[in-house]
Design an enzyme around this catalytic site. Sequence first.
Site, PDB file in Angstrom:
ATOM      1  N   HIS A 118       0.579  -1.391  -0.211  1.00 34.35           N
ATOM      2  CA  HIS A 118       0.183  -0.115   0.012  1.00 34.35           C
ATOM      3  C   HIS A 118       1.107   1.131   0.068  1.00 34.35           C
ATOM      4  CE1 HIS A 118       0.447   0.769   4.554  1.00 34.35           C
ATOM      5  NE2 HIS A 118       0.638   1.097   4.576  1.00 34.35           N
TER       6      HIS A 118
ATOM      7  N   ASP B  86      -0.026  -7.685   1.749  1.00 41.11           N
ATOM      8  CA  ASP B  86       0.450  -5.821   1.752  1.00 41.11           C
ATOM      9  C   ASP B  86       2.140  -6.380   1.843  1.00 41.11           C
ATOM     10  OD1 ASP B  86       0.630  -3.538   1.701  1.00 41.11           O
ATOM     11  OD2 ASP B  86      -0.592  -3.383   3.933  1.00 41.11           O
TER      12      ASP B  86
ATOM     13  N   SER C 157       4.268   2.363   8.015  1.00 41.64           N
ATOM     14  CA  SER C 157       4.200   1.582   6.810  1.00 41.64           C
ATOM     15  C   SER C 157       4.973   0.795   6.533  1.00 41.64           C
ATOM     16  CB  SER C 157       2.678   2.211   5.684  1.00 41.64           C
ATOM     17  OG  SER C 157       2.127   2.411   6.895  1.00 41.64           O
TER      18      SER C 157
END
Length: 302
Positions: A106, A154, A253
Amino acid sequence: MKLLFAFLFAFVAVSVHADVESEEFWANLDMSTVVPVEDIPGFWEGRDEALLPGVANTRTGRIVGGQEASPGAHPYQAAVLMRFGGGTGLCGGSVISNRVVLTAAHCPINSLDSQIILGAHNRLVIEGTQHRQTIPSANYRLHANYNPSNLNNDIATMITNAVIPMSARIQSSVLPPVGNAELFAGEMATVSGWGRQCDGAGAACGTAANLRVVSNNIITNALCASTYGTNVVVASVICMATTGGRGTCNGDSGGPLTVGRAGGRWQVGVVSFGAAAGCERGFPAGFARVTSFRTWINNNMS
């Protein structure tokens, strides 16, 4: 033949112009304008309602309640900056070879290109230990089954055009061997990054200049699913407790989750999601489980 030559010339001219534009952008970037990738306009469109922890939407990639890392203690850590039409986003990543950085899918998806910062402690200045390199979007390898709504699969690799210069401050993380089936539940794990430092809106809760770390226990997937549901917490997810308000936050992230092994550390997770109710609220933090993707990683190193 003349027409073919003209076409090839035009293609090369466009490519060179794009490369020059990219390098000029990264050379002149005002680092104060970089925001967590989750703050880029449009990031939250199409997210699955299953990503609700009971009180508010979950948010991806969230380090709070931790401490500043010792410079050089996490030499595999990368800062990943992505250029979008709506701004420049911040994520984490990890060096896994002299040509590959591992991150969350992402993070770079839909970006124009990226810049990685390796060997950094303070990502806002150009330290002598640092290496910076631009990565074109053509060099992204996103998992084919990445699901942007529930964040399954992910994970992504980013391939550099030039060899990464390894040093005391830039080293590859150690991944578990292919076929390893350990679950790691109950083990103390450490995650690192430059993400937001608390839940508030003030400057004190902004992204960190210096690399920060936090440690907490890995929990079972069953316990994690009691918050996020089994549509989100599948077998290829690993979760960490955020007891005491200690965990990841926006901007972390893609960064590495590690556990101690054989006198060193294994990277067992890639920062993926957390609770939008707040980084400090105690909801689990979710990661892509590296052992589930070891073969995929090996097949996406070039």
